[in-house]
Design a protein around this motif. Structure first.
Motif, mmCIF file in Angstrom:
data_model
loop_
_atom_site.group_PDB
_atom_site.id
_atom_site.type_symbol
_atom_site.label_atom_id
_atom_site.label_comp_id
_atom_site.label_asym_id
_atom_site.label_seq_id
_atom_site.Cartn_x
_atom_site.Cartn_y
_atom_site.Cartn_z
ATOM 1 N N LEU A 37 0.842 -1.289 -0.185
ATOM 2 C CA LEU A 37 0.104 0.266 0.023
ATOM 3 C C LEU A 37 0.950 1.211 -0.069
ATOM 4 O O LEU A 37 0.641 2.165 -0.754
ATOM 5 C CB LEU A 37 -0.887 0.060 1.048
ATOM 6 N N ALA A 38 1.999 1.230 0.574
ATOM 7 C CA ALA A 38 2.863 2.327 0.693
ATOM 8 C C ALA A 38 3.570 2.596 -0.703
ATOM 9 O O ALA A 38 3.626 3.830 -1.235
ATOM 10 C CB ALA A 38 3.945 2.294 1.914
ATOM 11 N N PHE A 39 4.075 1.531 -1.050
ATOM 12 C CA PHE A 39 4.520 1.549 -2.436
ATOM 13 C C PHE A 39 3.426 1.959 -3.486
ATOM 14 O O PHE A 39 3.987 2.897 -4.342
ATOM 15 C CB PHE A 39 4.835 0.263 -3.204
ATOM 16 N N LEU A 40 2.326 1.710 -3.214
ATOM 17 C CA LEU A 40 1.223 2.368 -4.422
ATOM 18 C C LEU A 40 0.818 3.774 -4.209
ATOM 19 O O LEU A 40 0.706 4.359 -5.209
ATOM 20 C CB LEU A 40 -0.051 1.506 -4.338
ATOM 21 N N ALA A 41 1.056 4.200 -2.912
ATOM 22 C CA ALA A 41 0.888 5.466 -2.652
ATOM 23 C C ALA A 41 1.965 6.368 -3.188
ATOM 24 O O ALA A 41 1.651 7.521 -3.793
ATOM 25 C CB ALA A 41 0.755 5.637 -1.081
ATOM 26 N N VAL A 42 3.281 6.095 -3.197
ATOM 27 C CA VAL A 42 4.240 6.767 -3.735
ATOM 28 C C VAL A 42 4.338 6.612 -5.334
ATOM 29 O O VAL A 42 4.340 7.714 -5.791
ATOM 30 C CB VAL A 42 5.499 5.954 -3.078
#
Length: 239
Positions: free
Chosen positions: A217-222
Motif C-alpha cells: 500500500l505504501a509503494f502504491l501511494a508513492v
C-alpha cells in the motif's frame, strides 16, 4: 455435484463448529506472541493430538515459532521420527468412527473454518469460549456437556487443568465445583495460548502477509504521487 463434494469434505469440521446462541467471549490473545504460541503448541500436542490431527501442518513449521529443531524433536514430536513429516495421529479415521461414532475432525484449519461458519463470534472467539465452557452432565455418554456446543460428543480433555464445572440451573451459569491444577485466570491464559496456536496453524504466514500488505500500500501511494506528477508534466502544454 462439485458443491456437494466440497460440503462433504468439510462436514466434520463444520459439525465441530456448529452454531449456538450462547454468549461468545472475545479471544484475548495474539498470533504475534511467540512464547504464547509455543505454549499453545505444547498444549496442542499433549492434549489435542490424542484424537485430533493437524495433517496439513509439518513439524518443521514449528521452527517459525522461534523453536529450535532440537526443542521440537524433544518436546513436541511423539507420533513421528522426522521433523519434515506431517502432524498426523496414529489412529485411522475409520477406527475413530467405530470407537466414537464419528471421526474427530482435523484441526489444522478449524479456526478459519469456524470463522467462516456464519455464526456469532469469529473462529478464535468461538474456540476460546468453547474450550472453557464444559460442565458435568451425567446424562451425556462422556459425562460432559458444553454451553456453546450443546450435547457435544467430545469429553473435556482439559478438565485436569480447569477442574469440574457444574451448571447452576437457577442462574443458568457455570460454577467451578472441583478446582483443577490451574487457577481460573491461569487456565484462561493457557486456553488463549492453545487457541492462538490453532489460529496460527490455519495461516502460518498471516503476520508476514499483513506486513507485506502495508508495504504494498505504501509503494502504491508513492507510485500514485509519481504517476500523477508525470501526468501533469506530460499534459501541461495541452491544458
Amino acid at each position: 455435484m462439485k458443491k456437494f463434494l466440497i460440503a462433504l469434505l468439510f462436514a466434520p469440521i463444520m459439525a465441530f463448529a456448529s452454531g449456538s446462541t450462547a454468549h461468545i467471549d472475545k479471544w484475548p490473545g495474539s498470533v504475534k506472541d511467540k512464547p504464547a504460541l509455543q505454549n499453545g503448541a505444547k498444549l496442542f500436542v499433549n492434549y489435542c493430538m490424542n484424537c485430533h490431527g493437524a495433517s496439513y501442518m509439518r513439524y518443521k513449521n514449528l521452527l517459525d515459532l522461534g523453536l529450535t529443531e532440537q526443542q521440537v524433536k524433544e518436546n513436541l514430536m511423539f507420533t513421528s521420527d522426522k521433523i519434515g513429516e506431517l502432524m498426523r495421529i496414529a489412529a485411522r479415521s475409520d477406527e475413530q468412527k467405530l470407537w466414537f461414532g464419528a471421526a474427530p475432525p482435523d484441526l489444522t484449519i478449524i479456526a478459519r473454518a469456524r470463522g467462516d461458519a456464519g455464526n456469532a463470534g469469529g473462529g478464535a472467539d468461538w474456540l476460546y469460549t468453547y474450550l472453557r465452557s464444559f460442565y458435568r452432565d451425567e446424562n451425556r455418554p462422556t459425562g460432559w456437556n458444553n454451553t456453546v456446543f450443546e450435547n457435544v460428543g467430545m469429553p473435556h480433555i482439559l478438565y485436569g487443568l480447569q477442574g469440574q464445572q457444574v451448571m447452576n440451573h437457577e442462574t443458568h451459569k457455570l460454577e467451578l465445583a472441583v478446582p483443577g491444577s490451574m487457577p481460573p485466570a491461569e487456565f484462561d491464559k493457557s486456553v488463549s495460548d492453545l487457541v492462538g496456536f490453532m489460529v496460527w496453524m490455519g495461516e502460518p504466514q498471516q503476520e508476514y502477509r499483513r506486513t507485506l500488505g502495508w508495504f504494498v500500500l505504501a509503494f502504491l501511494a508513492v507510485l500514485f504521487v509519481v504517476a500523477y506528477a508525470l501526468k501533469k508534466e506530460y499534459w501541461k502544454d495541452i491544458h
